[in-house]
Design a protein around this motif. Sequence first.
Motif, short mmCIF file in Angstrom:
data_model
loop_
_atom_site.label_atom_id
_atom_site.label_comp_id
_atom_site.label_asym_id
_atom_site.label_seq_id
_atom_site.Cartn_x
_atom_site.Cartn_y
_atom_site.Cartn_z
N SER A 1 -4.12 -8.72 -7.96
CA SER A 1 -4.12 -7.32 -7.57
C SER A 1 -4.93 -6.62 -8.61
O SER A 1 -5.31 -5.31 -8.54
N GLU B 1 -5.47 -2.50 -1.92
CA GLU B 1 -4.30 -1.88 -2.75
C GLU B 1 -3.12 -2.05 -1.87
O GLU B 1 -2.15 -2.23 -2.62
N ALA C 1 -1.77 -5.43 -1.47
CA ALA C 1 -1.46 -6.02 -2.70
C ALA C 1 0.13 -5.35 -3.08
O ALA C 1 0.90 -6.09 -3.64
#
Length: 364
Positions: free
Chosen positions: A248, A289, A292
């Motif tokens: 991440s 993102e 993640a």
Amino acid sequence: ESVAANLAARYADLGEPLQAAMCFLAVSQGALAVNALTRAHEAAIAYVIADTLGQTKDPVDLKLLAFCAEREQRWQVAADLLQQHPRGPTVLLPLLAARCPQKELSQSWSPWTPDQHRQAAQSALDDADFATAVLNLVCCGDHAQAAEVGVTELFAMFQRSDWTIEQARDILDSLEALPLQDMEVKHIANILASASYVGLVEARNLSYTSLIFPLAQTLRNIVTHQQLAFPVPMASITILEASATAPSNPTHALSQLTALLNSPDLPPDLRPHVDQQIAAIQAQPPVDEGAAARSSGLGKMAGEHLPTCYRKFAKTSVLSNRLIKGPALELEDQKFHVSLSDALAWVRVNVFSPLNTGCKIAPI
């Protein structure tokens, strides 16, 4: 079912876990509904739905709800909840009985006397069954020896590469029942360090990414300030932290490992591991993102992304040093705070407060 799953994912991303669960319930996916609620820290609702539908109840939710009942002196309610826990009858109920002041009531959960627990502890020590020994030492009130035996076995376990979370929890469940605040500093520090390390490894295994840094920093603080002879090098903790956060936040993980590689304190046997981690991070694709966030083992709690007051009145989290959104939880010193969502996530892997006082964190 695919439509329900997509809608549930959408609601979960918006911080609406109850709506997500209802989507699963609409297509008779009870287990997924319970999981959606558990991931978003809706312990009570998750329990009710699991109980109604005959689904497996989350062990951490059971411990949380039982601890809440115990704090309110509802001993039988706590016992009924722990009876449903996988380790309830053999471990958690005897520990609850040892803490319960109503001895006539606790006899129905665990009929053994302190002398019987003492004899069982000695027998377990003779057989090198340390988890059973620690359990019985706690139950008979020999707290110092319980801490000594438990920590010694945990430290030996951490030096092996094949230890498991379940093995560590077999000992930690008993150590968590000790009255740490009344014990010597060395016992407090050793148990808190062990709990932080096991919590860190478990958070890594469960993809609780937001907890990785605060758990690692908590462990480093304890070991450094108390000068503990902890069996795991702090360099290994940094490697674990970086590997867990790399998917991440690869930039931060890479900077951590690069600094570690240039450190003169890095043990030579760990240098190849650092090189491997750096190469793996450099080879990974760009971070998505959204993906993640969805891969995290935790979901959004209802209201956690919304402000609850004017900015000037907002509390700062002791875990992230950021202003808290959503409800805040005051810690035991009545000065520091964490967000309620972070507290509920933290307690899933470490029952002790991040202030390292030996107090348990009580977010429910």
